[in-house]
Motif scaffolding. Structure first.
Motif, PDB file in Angstrom:
ATOM      1  N   GLU A 146      17.454   3.022  20.192  1.00 48.61           N
ATOM      2  CA  GLU A 146      16.617   1.906  20.100  1.00 48.61           C
ATOM      3  C   GLU A 146      15.179   2.436  19.664  1.00 48.61           C
ATOM      4  N   THR A 147      14.355   1.301  19.147  1.00 48.45           N
ATOM      5  CA  THR A 147      13.002   1.576  18.894  1.00 48.45           C
ATOM      6  C   THR A 147      12.176   1.423  20.464  1.00 48.45           C
ATOM      7  N   ARG A 148      11.189   2.006  20.570  1.00 48.47           N
ATOM      8  CA  ARG A 148      10.470   1.875  21.568  1.00 48.47           C
ATOM      9  C   ARG A 148       8.870   1.685  21.321  1.00 48.47           C
ATOM     10  N   HIS A 149       8.311   1.051  22.232  1.00 45.75           N
ATOM     11  CA  HIS A 149       6.746   0.928  22.048  1.00 45.75           C
ATOM     12  C   HIS A 149       5.830   1.771  23.004  1.00 45.75           C
ATOM     13  N   PHE A 150       4.987   2.658  22.608  1.00 44.24           N
ATOM     14  CA  PHE A 150       4.294   3.391  23.512  1.00 44.24           C
ATOM     15  C   PHE A 150       2.975   2.706  23.763  1.00 44.24           C
ATOM     16  N   LEU A 170      -3.205  11.865  18.341  1.00 49.12           N
ATOM     17  CA  LEU A 170      -2.207  13.334  18.556  1.00 49.12           C
ATOM     18  C   LEU A 170      -2.031  13.207  20.197  1.00 49.12           C
ATOM     19  N   ARG A 171      -2.982  12.682  20.688  1.00 47.58           N
ATOM     20  CA  ARG A 171      -2.741  13.049  22.373  1.00 47.58           C
ATOM     21  C   ARG A 171      -1.328  12.088  22.886  1.00 47.58           C
ATOM     22  N   SER A 172      -1.390  10.768  22.217  1.00 43.09           N
ATOM     23  CA  SER A 172      -0.282  10.006  22.495  1.00 43.09           C
ATOM     24  C   SER A 172       0.891  10.211  21.806  1.00 43.09           C
ATOM     25  N   VAL A 173       1.021  11.230  20.764  1.00 46.10           N
ATOM     26  CA  VAL A 173       2.237  11.823  20.247  1.00 46.10           C
ATOM     27  C   VAL A 173       2.810  12.614  21.347  1.00 46.10           C
ATOM     28  N   GLU A 174       2.063  13.346  22.182  1.00 40.13           N
ATOM     29  CA  GLU A 174       2.198  14.478  23.185  1.00 40.13           C
ATOM     30  C   GLU A 174       2.716  13.822  24.342  1.00 40.13           C
ATOM     31  N   ARG A 175       1.832  12.685  24.667  1.00 36.80           N
ATOM     32  CA  ARG A 175       2.380  12.222  25.864  1.00 36.80           C
ATOM     33  C   ARG A 175       3.607  11.037  25.705  1.00 36.80           C
ATOM     34  N   ILE A 211       0.824  -1.091  -0.061  1.00 36.57           N
ATOM     35  CA  ILE A 211      -0.008   0.089  -0.108  1.00 36.57           C
ATOM     36  C   ILE A 211       0.845   1.219  -0.172  1.00 36.57           C
ATOM     37  N   PRO A 212       0.701   2.194  -0.815  1.00 28.77           N
ATOM     38  CA  PRO A 212       1.363   3.348  -1.008  1.00 28.77           C
ATOM     39  C   PRO A 212       1.538   4.145   0.447  1.00 28.77           C
ATOM     40  N   LEU A 213       2.677   4.507   0.583  1.00 31.16           N
ATOM     41  CA  LEU A 213       2.954   5.428   1.849  1.00 31.16           C
ATOM     42  C   LEU A 213       3.726   6.493   1.587  1.00 31.16           C
ATOM     43  N   ILE A 214       3.498   7.667   2.210  1.00 34.97           N
ATOM     44  CA  ILE A 214       4.431   8.709   2.062  1.00 34.97           C
ATOM     45  C   ILE A 214       5.110   9.256   3.379  1.00 34.97           C
ATOM     46  N   GLU A 215       6.421   9.192   3.717  1.00 33.31           N
ATOM     47  CA  GLU A 215       7.064   9.180   4.874  1.00 33.31           C
ATOM     48  C   GLU A 215       7.651  10.599   5.018  1.00 33.31           C
ATOM     49  N   ILE A 216       7.139  11.465   5.818  1.00 33.46           N
ATOM     50  CA  ILE A 216       7.607  12.874   5.877  1.00 33.46           C
ATOM     51  C   ILE A 216       8.454  12.979   7.117  1.00 33.46           C
ATOM     52  N   VAL A 217       9.612  13.370   6.933  1.00 32.57           N
ATOM     53  CA  VAL A 217      10.726  13.336   8.238  1.00 32.57           C
ATOM     54  C   VAL A 217      11.124  14.989   8.215  1.00 32.57           C
ATOM     55  N   THR A 218      10.851  15.262   9.528  1.00 33.68           N
ATOM     56  CA  THR A 218      11.374  16.709  10.033  1.00 33.68           C
ATOM     57  C   THR A 218      12.871  16.770  10.258  1.00 33.68           C
ATOM     58  N   LYS A 219      13.407  18.014  10.149  1.00 31.17           N
ATOM     59  CA  LYS A 219      14.655  18.475  10.498  1.00 31.17           C
ATOM     60  C   LYS A 219      14.530  18.167  11.921  1.00 31.17           C
ATOM     61  N   PRO A 220      15.802  18.352  12.622  1.00 26.83           N
ATOM     62  CA  PRO A 220      15.845  18.254  14.045  1.00 26.83           C
ATOM     63  C   PRO A 220      14.941  19.582  14.660  1.00 26.83           C
ATOM     64  N   ILE A 221      13.739  19.326  15.547  1.00 26.12           N
ATOM     65  CA  ILE A 221      13.209  20.332  16.356  1.00 26.12           C
ATOM     66  C   ILE A 221      13.689  20.796  17.488  1.00 26.12           C
ATOM     67  N   GLU A 222      14.451  22.101  17.401  1.00 24.08           N
ATOM     68  CA  GLU A 222      14.882  22.805  18.499  1.00 24.08           C
ATOM     69  C   GLU A 222      14.553  23.877  19.031  1.00 24.08           C
ATOM     70  N   GLY A 223      14.695  24.181  20.285  1.00 19.25           N
ATOM     71  CA  GLY A 223      14.240  25.435  20.700  1.00 19.25           C
ATOM     72  C   GLY A 223      12.891  25.340  21.327  1.00 19.25           C
ATOM     73  N   ALA A 224      12.245  24.233  21.251  1.00 22.97           N
ATOM     74  CA  ALA A 224      10.739  24.400  21.850  1.00 22.97           C
ATOM     75  C   ALA A 224      10.823  24.416  23.433  1.00 22.97           C
ATOM     76  N   GLY A 225      11.666  23.875  23.958  1.00 22.62           N
ATOM     77  CA  GLY A 225      11.848  23.844  25.348  1.00 22.62           C
ATOM     78  C   GLY A 225      10.810  22.840  26.163  1.00 22.62           C
ATOM     79  N   GLU A 226      10.351  23.824  26.928  1.00 20.90           N
ATOM     80  CA  GLU A 226       9.272  22.760  27.666  1.00 20.90           C
ATOM     81  C   GLU A 226       7.914  22.528  26.909  1.00 20.90           C
ATOM     82  N   ARG A 227       7.773  23.316  25.859  1.00 21.94           N
ATOM     83  CA  ARG A 227       6.565  22.994  24.808  1.00 21.94           C
ATOM     84  C   ARG A 227       6.908  21.967  23.903  1.00 21.94           C
ATOM     85  N   ALA A 228       7.911  21.493  23.813  1.00 25.32           N
ATOM     86  CA  ALA A 228       8.255  20.432  22.907  1.00 25.32           C
ATOM     87  C   ALA A 228       7.353  19.115  22.778  1.00 25.32           C
ATOM     88  N   PRO A 229       6.667  18.642  23.793  1.00 25.64           N
ATOM     89  CA  PRO A 229       5.393  17.845  23.458  1.00 25.64           C
ATOM     90  C   PRO A 229       4.171  18.309  22.856  1.00 25.64           C
TER      91      PRO A 229
END
Length: 503
Positions: free
Chosen positions: A272-276, A245-250, A170-188
Motif C-alpha cells: 500500500e501507499t502510506r502518508h508520513f 532529508l530528516r523525514s526520509v530517515e524517520r 511541469i517536467p519531472l525526472i523520476e530516479i528509481v534505485t534498485k533494491p538497496i540491500e545490506g545496509a542493516g541497521e544503517r538503512a535509514p
C-alpha cells in the motif's frame, strides 16, 4: 489478515529482519516551460493561470517534447553513471485522480531515457555506500488538489476541494534505485545520505534547485523486511512524497519498526501507499498499491520517440561538473579540515558560499569562520537558508580583508556584517556610516591606556607585582573607552610597556 500492534523497538526489529529499501525520487526540472506545452512553470502565479488545452488534456491538443527537459534527463543519467538509451518512447500511465486532467500521466515505462547506474554516498562516519540505480525516466507532474474546510489539509474532514492545474505538465525526472540491500541497521541513514547526495548532484548539474521544502524534489520510500537468512523479499510499503532529508530517515526507521511489529504478531503486510506525518514521525495508510499492469501502460501515440545522438550525449558528458563527493574530498584536502568538519559545512549548505568567498580573495579559514559562525547563526535564527541571506560572498571576502589589514577586529566585523544584512550598504559603507574602524592612532591609544592605568591604580600595582593575568581588566577598560575599536593585542602591549612589565 492484518493485526494492529504497537511498534517494536528498532533494535528488536533488526535482530530478526533485514530491511530492503527502494527509493523513488521525483525531481522537478527548472525549465521555463512545461514538458509538453509552452505554459510557464513560474511559481506563485494565480491558480489555473498557467494552463492550456494541452496540459488540460483537451481533445485535439497535441503535445511537443521540451528539448531542455530531455537534455536535463540525459545530464542526470550521465552523472549517475547510467547508460543512455539510443531510442526510447513515452507511454501513457492510466489512472484516475482529480488533479490528472487527462486521466493519464505521460511518462516512460519499459523504455527509460537512462538506466543501470549508481551513486556513491558517504555516511557521516566516512563510510561510502554504493546505491545502484535502476532507471531515470522523464514524465510530467500532476495538478494540485487543495482540500478546504478540514483541520489537516487532507481530504478527510474537508468541506470541498479546489483544483489548480498550474503544476500539471511541469517536467519531472523520476530516479528509481534498485533494491538497496545490506545496509542493516544503517538503512535509514543510507536513505537520508542517498537523497542528500542526489540533491547535491542535481544542484551541481544546474537542472533544478531541488528545494525539498518547495516540492521541487520529493522521495517515495519503499521498504520491506525479510527474516535473516532468507533471499525472498517481503511485501513492501511505499511512503509517498517525503519532503525533507530528516523525514526520509524517520520514515524508513518507522516503517522498519511497524513492519516488524505486524510480522511478529502474525499479521500480513499489505502492499500500500502510506502518508508520513512530520509532527509524529509516523505513517498512516493511504491506498492499496497497484501493480504495473493496473496502470495499463501503452506507448504514447502523439509523441515521436526520443533518439539522442551519441555525439550529443558525449558532448553533454564532457560538460558535466565535478561529482559532489569528489569535490568535497578535494576541498577537504585543500582546506585541511576533517571529514566531520566537511559534513557540518555540507549540512549547513555552506560549501558554495565558502568557495565563492575564497575565490573573491579570502583565505579558507576566514571564509569558513564567517559562514559557519556568524552567518550560520543568523540564518538559523531567521529560519532561512544561508544563500538567502542579504550578503554576497564578495562582501564577506571584503570583511575578511578589512580584518586582515587591521581596519576591523572581530567584534567590529560582526557589526559590519549586521549592517550589510540590514541593507545599510557595502562593508566599506557600513564602516563609514557606523564609524567602526579600529583605533590605530598610537597617540590616542596611549592616552586611553594612561587613563585606564590612572583610574585603576590597585590593578596596576598587582600587575607590577607580577600578577600579569590582571592585565585583562585594564585591556577591558581601554576597549570600553574606545567602544571596542582598539586592537586588544596592541593595547595589552602598551599597558605592559607603561608598567615596565614583560609579557
Amino acid at each position: 489478515m492484518t493485526v494492529t500492534t504497537d511498534l517494536v523497538s528498532y533494535e528488536d526489529a533488526l535482530a530478526s529482519y533485514d530491511p530492503v529499501m527502494g527509493l523513488e525520487v521525483h525531481v522537478e526540472l527548472g525549465t521555463k516551460t512545461k514538458m509538453f506545452c509552452g505554459c510557464s512553470t513560474e511559481l506563485g502565479a494565480e491558480p489555473n493561470s498557467q494552463a492550456c488545452p494541452t496540459c488540460l488534456g483537451m481533445p485535439g491538443a497535441l503535445p511537443v517534447v521540451n528539448a531542455v527537459g530531455v537534455e536535463s534527463a540525459i545530464k542526470i543519467g550521465l552523472a549517475l553513471h547510467c547508460e543512455i538509451a539510443e531510442w526510447c518512447r513515452f507511454a501513457r500511465k492510466n489512472y484516475f485522480y482529480p488533479d490528472m486532467p487527462k486521466n493519464f500521466q505521460t511518462s516512460q515505462y519499459d523504455e527509460p531515457i537512462a538506466f543501470n547506474g549508481y551513486l556513491d554516498v558517504q555516511l557521516e562516519d566516512g563510510e561510502v555506500f554504493r546505491v545502484e540505480i535502476e532507471r531515470a525516466h522523464m514524465e510530467e507532474d500532476t495538478g494540485k488538489s487543495l482540500h478546504v474546510g478540514g483541520a489537516t489539509g487532507r481530504i478527510h474532514g474537508a468541506s470541498h476541494s479546489l483544483l489548480d492545474y498550474n503544476r500539471a505538465g511541469i517536467p519531472l525526472i523520476e530516479i528509481v534505485t534498485k533494491p538497496i540491500e545490506g545496509a542493516g541497521e544503517r538503512a535509514p541513514e543510507v536513505a537520508k545520505a542517498y537523497v542528500a547526495e542526489l540533491r547535491e548532484l542535481i544542484k551541481a548539474l544546474g537542472v533544478s534547485e531541488a528545494r525539498m521544502e518547495q516540492g521541487q524534489m520529493r522521495c517515495d520510500v519503499n521498504l520491506s523486511l525479510r527474516p535473516h537468512g532468507r533471499e525472498k523479499f517481503g511485501t513492501r510499503s511505499e511512503t509517498k512524497n517525503v519532503n525533507s532529508l530528516r523525514s526520509v530517515e524517520r520514515a524508513a526507521r518507522f516503517e522498519i519498526q511497524r513492519h516488524a511489529a505486524v510480522l511478529n504478531s502474525g499479521g500480513t503486510i499489505i502492499q500500500e501507499t502510506r502518508h508520513f506525518h512530520e509532527d509524529t514521525g509516523s505513517t498512516t495508510s493511504g491506498r492499496v498499491k497497484e501493480e504495473a499492469e493496473d496502470y495499463r501502460y501503452f506507448p504514447e501515440p502523439d509523441l515521436v520517440p526520443v533518439a539522442p545522438s551519441r555525439e550529443w550525449v558525449e558532448e553533454l558528458r564532457a560538460g558535466l561538473p565535478e561529482q559532489p563527493l569528489a569535490r568535497r574530498n578535494r576541498l577537504r584536502e585543500e582546506w585541511g579540515i576533517t571529514a566531520h568538519d566537511m559534513q557540518s559545512i555540507l549540512n549547513a549548505g555552506a560549501i558554495d558560499s565558502i568557495v565563492a568567498t575564497i575565490a573573491a580573495g579570502a583565505d579558507a579559514a576566514s571564509a569558513r569562520k564567517w559562514w559557519m559562525g556568524e552567518l550560520a547563526r543568523t540564518a538559523n535564527e531567521s529560519g532561512v537558508s544561508l544563500d538567502a541571506l542579504a550578503i554576497t560572498p564578495e562582501q564577506v571576502a571584503r570583511v575578511t580583508a578589512l580584518v586582515n589589514e587591521g581596519s576591523l577586529n572581530d567584534k567590529l566585523a560582526r557589526q559590519v556584517i549586521e549592517g550589510v544584512l540590514k541593507g545599510e550598504g557595502t562593508p566599506d559603507e557600513v564602516v563609514e556610516k557606523r564609524g567602526l574602524k579600529v583605533v590605530s592612532d598610537e597617540g590616542a591609544l596611549t592616552t586611553a591606556v594612561e587613563e585606564a592605568i590612572a583610574g585603576n591604580a590597585a590593578i596596576a600595582d598587582k600587575i607590577r607585582g607580577g600578577k600579569v593575568a590582571a592585565v585583562g581588566a585594564l585591556v577591558g577598560a581601554v576597549m570600553k573607552a574606545t567602544r571596542g575599536q582598539a586592537d586588544a593585542a596592541r593595547v595589552k602591549e602598551l599597558i605592559l610597556e607603561k608598567l615596565g612589565v614583560e609579557g
